[in-house]
Design a protein around this motif. Structure first.
Motif, PDB file in Angstrom:
ATOM      1  N   LEU A  51      28.737  16.905 -31.490  1.00  0.00           N
ATOM      2  CA  LEU A  51      29.239  17.725 -30.394  1.00  0.00           C
ATOM      3  C   LEU A  51      29.930  16.872 -29.336  1.00  0.00           C
ATOM      4  O   LEU A  51      30.972  17.281 -28.780  1.00  0.00           O
ATOM      5  N   GLU A  52      29.382  15.718 -29.038  1.00  0.00           N
ATOM      6  CA  GLU A  52      30.011  14.832 -28.053  1.00  0.00           C
ATOM      7  C   GLU A  52      31.399  14.404 -28.524  1.00  0.00           C
ATOM      8  O   GLU A  52      32.361  14.401 -27.742  1.00  0.00           O
ATOM      9  N   ASP A  53      31.509  14.061 -29.821  1.00  0.00           N
ATOM     10  CA  ASP A  53      32.818  13.657 -30.367  1.00  0.00           C
ATOM     11  C   ASP A  53      33.791  14.832 -30.351  1.00  0.00           C
ATOM     12  O   ASP A  53      34.976  14.673 -30.020  1.00  0.00           O
ATOM     13  N   GLY A  54      33.297  16.001 -30.693  1.00  0.00           N
ATOM     14  CA  GLY A  54      34.177  17.168 -30.714  1.00  0.00           C
ATOM     15  C   GLY A  54      34.673  17.540 -29.335  1.00  0.00           C
ATOM     16  O   GLY A  54      35.836  17.949 -29.165  1.00  0.00           O
ATOM     17  N   LEU A  55      33.828  17.390 -28.322  1.00  0.00           N
ATOM     18  CA  LEU A  55      34.220  17.733 -26.954  1.00  0.00           C
ATOM     19  C   LEU A  55      35.214  16.724 -26.366  1.00  0.00           C
ATOM     20  O   LEU A  55      35.922  17.040 -25.403  1.00  0.00           O
ATOM     21  N   LYS A  56      35.269  15.555 -26.944  1.00  0.00           N
ATOM     22  CA  LYS A  56      36.302  14.600 -26.520  1.00  0.00           C
ATOM     23  C   LYS A  56      37.676  15.109 -26.924  1.00  0.00           C
ATOM     24  O   LYS A  56      38.664  14.940 -26.203  1.00  0.00           O
ATOM     25  N   ALA A  57      37.724  15.740 -28.102  1.00  0.00           N
ATOM     26  CA  ALA A  57      38.995  16.289 -28.579  1.00  0.00           C
ATOM     27  C   ALA A  57      39.279  17.649 -27.929  1.00  0.00           C
ATOM     28  O   ALA A  57      40.439  18.012 -27.718  1.00  0.00           O
ATOM     29  N   TYR A  58      38.228  18.391 -27.611  1.00  0.00           N
ATOM     30  CA  TYR A  58      38.378  19.729 -27.033  1.00  0.00           C
ATOM     31  C   TYR A  58      37.517  19.864 -25.775  1.00  0.00           C
ATOM     32  O   TYR A  58      36.519  20.573 -25.755  1.00  0.00           O
ATOM     33  N   PRO A  59      37.889  19.197 -24.701  1.00  0.00           N
ATOM     34  CA  PRO A  59      37.111  19.313 -23.459  1.00  0.00           C
ATOM     35  C   PRO A  59      37.184  20.741 -22.907  1.00  0.00           C
ATOM     36  O   PRO A  59      38.219  21.405 -22.993  1.00  0.00           O
ATOM     37  N   GLY A  60      36.084  21.199 -22.383  1.00  0.00           N
ATOM     38  CA  GLY A  60      36.058  22.559 -21.846  1.00  0.00           C
ATOM     39  C   GLY A  60      35.809  23.630 -22.887  1.00  0.00           C
ATOM     40  O   GLY A  60      35.873  24.825 -22.574  1.00  0.00           O
ATOM     41  N   PHE A  61      35.508  23.244 -24.121  1.00  0.00           N
ATOM     42  CA  PHE A  61      35.183  24.193 -25.186  1.00  0.00           C
ATOM     43  C   PHE A  61      33.761  24.723 -24.897  1.00  0.00           C
ATOM     44  O   PHE A  61      32.769  24.080 -25.208  1.00  0.00           O
ATOM     45  N   VAL A  62      33.705  25.908 -24.284  1.00  0.00           N
ATOM     46  CA  VAL A  62      32.454  26.409 -23.716  1.00  0.00           C
ATOM     47  C   VAL A  62      31.364  26.571 -24.771  1.00  0.00           C
ATOM     48  O   VAL A  62      30.196  26.237 -24.525  1.00  0.00           O
ATOM     49  N   THR A  63      31.708  27.081 -25.941  1.00  0.00           N
ATOM     50  CA  THR A  63      30.701  27.302 -26.986  1.00  0.00           C
ATOM     51  C   THR A  63      30.063  25.979 -27.405  1.00  0.00           C
ATOM     52  O   THR A  63      28.836  25.883 -27.573  1.00  0.00           O
ATOM     53  N   ALA A  64      30.888  24.946 -27.535  1.00  0.00           N
ATOM     54  CA  ALA A  64      30.363  23.631 -27.911  1.00  0.00           C
ATOM     55  C   ALA A  64      29.541  23.038 -26.775  1.00  0.00           C
ATOM     56  O   ALA A  64      28.515  22.383 -27.004  1.00  0.00           O
ATOM     57  N   MET A  65      29.959  23.275 -25.526  1.00  0.00           N
ATOM     58  CA  MET A  65      29.200  22.782 -24.378  1.00  0.00           C
ATOM     59  C   MET A  65      27.813  23.428 -24.325  1.00  0.00           C
ATOM     60  O   MET A  65      26.804  22.752 -24.086  1.00  0.00           O
ATOM     61  N   ALA A  66      27.765  24.744 -24.549  1.00  0.00           N
ATOM     62  CA  ALA A  66      26.474  25.436 -24.541  1.00  0.00           C
ATOM     63  C   ALA A  66      25.566  24.901 -25.641  1.00  0.00           C
ATOM     64  O   ALA A  66      24.355  24.717 -25.435  1.00  0.00           O
ATOM     65  N   ALA A  67      26.145  24.628 -26.804  1.00  0.00           N
ATOM     66  CA  ALA A  67      25.357  24.079 -27.914  1.00  0.00           C
ATOM     67  C   ALA A  67      24.837  22.690 -27.559  1.00  0.00           C
ATOM     68  O   ALA A  67      23.673  22.365 -27.834  1.00  0.00           O
ATOM     69  N   LEU A  68      25.667  21.858 -26.914  1.00  0.00           N
ATOM     70  CA  LEU A  68      25.235  20.511 -26.547  1.00  0.00           C
ATOM     71  C   LEU A  68      24.145  20.566 -25.480  1.00  0.00           C
ATOM     72  O   LEU A  68      23.190  19.772 -25.509  1.00  0.00           O
ATOM     73  N   GLY A  69      24.268  21.487 -24.537  1.00  0.00           N
ATOM     74  CA  GLY A  69      23.213  21.645 -23.528  1.00  0.00           C
ATOM     75  C   GLY A  69      21.883  22.001 -24.182  1.00  0.00           C
ATOM     76  O   GLY A  69      20.829  21.474 -23.795  1.00  0.00           O
ATOM     77  N   ARG A  70      21.927  22.873 -25.163  1.00  0.00           N
ATOM     78  CA  ARG A  70      20.697  23.237 -25.885  1.00  0.00           C
ATOM     79  C   ARG A  70      20.125  22.031 -26.617  1.00  0.00           C
ATOM     80  O   ARG A  70      18.913  21.803 -26.618  1.00  0.00           O
ATOM     81  N   VAL A  71      21.000  21.230 -27.233  1.00  0.00           N
ATOM     82  CA  VAL A  71      20.547  20.053 -27.976  1.00  0.00           C
ATOM     83  C   VAL A  71      19.876  19.049 -27.040  1.00  0.00           C
ATOM     84  O   VAL A  71      18.804  18.520 -27.340  1.00  0.00           O
ATOM     85  N   TYR A  72      20.494  18.808 -25.893  1.00  0.00           N
ATOM     86  CA  TYR A  72      19.896  17.871 -24.937  1.00  0.00           C
ATOM     87  C   TYR A  72      18.543  18.387 -24.436  1.00  0.00           C
ATOM     88  O   TYR A  72      17.616  17.592 -24.211  1.00  0.00           O
ATOM     89  N   ASP A  73      18.424  19.684 -24.270  1.00  0.00           N
ATOM     90  CA  ASP A  73      17.139  20.249 -23.864  1.00  0.00           C
ATOM     91  C   ASP A  73      16.080  19.980 -24.933  1.00  0.00           C
ATOM     92  O   ASP A  73      14.942  19.608 -24.610  1.00  0.00           O
ATOM     93  N   GLN A  74      16.450  20.139 -26.189  1.00  0.00           N
ATOM     94  CA  GLN A  74      15.516  19.879 -27.287  1.00  0.00           C
ATOM     95  C   GLN A  74      15.173  18.394 -27.399  1.00  0.00           C
ATOM     96  O   GLN A  74      14.061  18.041 -27.822  1.00  0.00           O
ATOM     97  N   LEU A  75      16.105  17.548 -27.013  1.00  0.00           N
ATOM     98  CA  LEU A  75      15.872  16.104 -27.074  1.00  0.00           C
ATOM     99  C   LEU A  75      15.097  15.587 -25.865  1.00  0.00           C
ATOM    100  O   LEU A  75      14.851  14.386 -25.750  1.00  0.00           O
ATOM    101  N   GLY A  76      14.737  16.480 -24.950  1.00  0.00           N
ATOM    102  CA  GLY A  76      13.970  16.059 -23.784  1.00  0.00           C
ATOM    103  C   GLY A  76      14.807  15.333 -22.761  1.00  0.00           C
ATOM    104  O   GLY A  76      14.310  14.428 -22.071  1.00  0.00           O
ATOM    105  N   GLN A  77      16.051  15.725 -22.625  1.00  0.00           N
ATOM    106  CA  GLN A  77      16.931  15.144 -21.623  1.00  0.00           C
ATOM    107  C   GLN A  77      17.404  16.256 -20.677  1.00  0.00           C
ATOM    108  O   GLN A  77      18.549  16.701 -20.734  1.00  0.00           O
ATOM    109  N   PRO A  78      16.513  16.726 -19.801  1.00  0.00           N
ATOM    110  CA  PRO A  78      16.823  17.892 -18.968  1.00  0.00           C
ATOM    111  C   PRO A  78      17.987  17.682 -18.006  1.00  0.00           C
ATOM    112  O   PRO A  78      18.721  18.624 -17.717  1.00  0.00           O
ATOM    113  N   ALA A  79      18.158  16.468 -17.496  1.00  0.00           N
ATOM    114  CA  ALA A  79      19.247  16.232 -16.539  1.00  0.00           C
ATOM    115  C   ALA A  79      20.603  16.469 -17.204  1.00  0.00           C
ATOM    116  O   ALA A  79      21.486  17.129 -16.633  1.00  0.00           O
ATOM    117  N   LYS A  80      20.770  15.921 -18.412  1.00  0.00           N
ATOM    118  CA  LYS A  80      22.029  16.125 -19.133  1.00  0.00           C
ATOM    119  C   LYS A  80      22.212  17.595 -19.498  1.00  0.00           C
ATOM    120  O   LYS A  80      23.305  18.149 -19.367  1.00  0.00           O
TER     121      LYS A  80
END
Length: 230
Positions: A51-80
């Motif tokens: 997702l991080e690599d994809g967002l470099k090519a498509y910044p502001g892609f909201v669906t991918a951003m929401a997915a990455l936020g969920r992933v960071y939450d699962q990884l225990g990185q609440p700030a990100k």
């Protein structure tokens, strides 16, 4: 990529196919379904990297951003997670998945007003969302009233039951025989019905006797015509 024995074979095959497509074309939007497959397999780190690599090519892609936020939450990185999801709801205030995660993150940090705001965003879209209702109850410490639609259904149900009971009530149909008798009415109840209204069988016999008497009178008048009227 080599399939892990712990991953469902169908998911592993789909990961291989999508990973190959993304490797051939780094700007391919297949990065998002690839991340979804990693998430299904519980491979959160791999999903985050894709997702991080994809967002470099498509910044502001909201669906991918929401997915990455969920992933960071699962990884225990609440700030990100919070930083990304806050950007999501700025662009899409109706993104309920982002609000759901944000509400929990805000509550865990003690930011009750922000948590309640995210809860209300969910409940405005779905007043019956049990998770949001439960979180709101936890935040406010007060019982949550049923949404207006549910209260209206309950009110109509009560009115329907009351109407049914009213219709079926002995008072509604005037059936005094079902009511408990009182001393004042016992005497009236003891009066035979036949005293005022003849029984059907009695009326039948009376009619038969009347017809016989008329027939006999006719015969007698024929035999003794002089007895008739002058």
């Amino acid at each position: 990529m080599a399939a892990s024995p712990r991953i469902d074979p169908a998911i592993a095959a789909e990961i291989d196919r999508l990973a190959t497509a993304v490797a051939k074309d780094p700007r391919s939007k297949d990065f998002l379904p690839l991340a979804d497959e990693y998430i299904k397999a519980g491979m959160w780190q791999e999903a985050a990297a894709v997702l991080e690599d994809g967002l470099k090519a498509y910044p502001g892609f909201v669906t991918a951003m929401a997915a990455l936020g969920r992933v960071y939450d699962q990884l225990g990185q609440p700030a990100k997670a919070k930083s990304i999801l806050e950007d999501v709801v700025k662009q899409r205030p109706d993104n309920l998945r982002a609000h759901r995660i944000l509400a929990k993150l805000y509550q865990s940090e003690g930011h009750t007003e922000q948590a309640l705001s995210s809860c209300m965003a969910i409940l405005n879209a779905n007043p019956f969302d049990e998770e949001a209702l439960s979180l709101k109850r936890t935040i406010t410490g007060a019982p949550i009233d049923a949404p207006p639609a549910r209260r209206e259904k309950k009110r109509l149900g009560v009115e329907s039951t009351s109407e049914k009971l009213r219709i079926e009530s002995p008072a509604a149909v005037g059936s005094d025989s079902i009511r408990p008798s009182t001393p004042a009415t016992n005497a009236a109840a003891a009066t035979p019905v036949s005293a005022s209204v003849p029984e059907p069988s009695t009326m039948k016999h009376a009619a038969t006797i009347a017809r016989l008497e008329a027939w006999l009178g006719t015969i007698q008048s024929k035999r003794h015509p002089e007895s008739g009227p002058r």
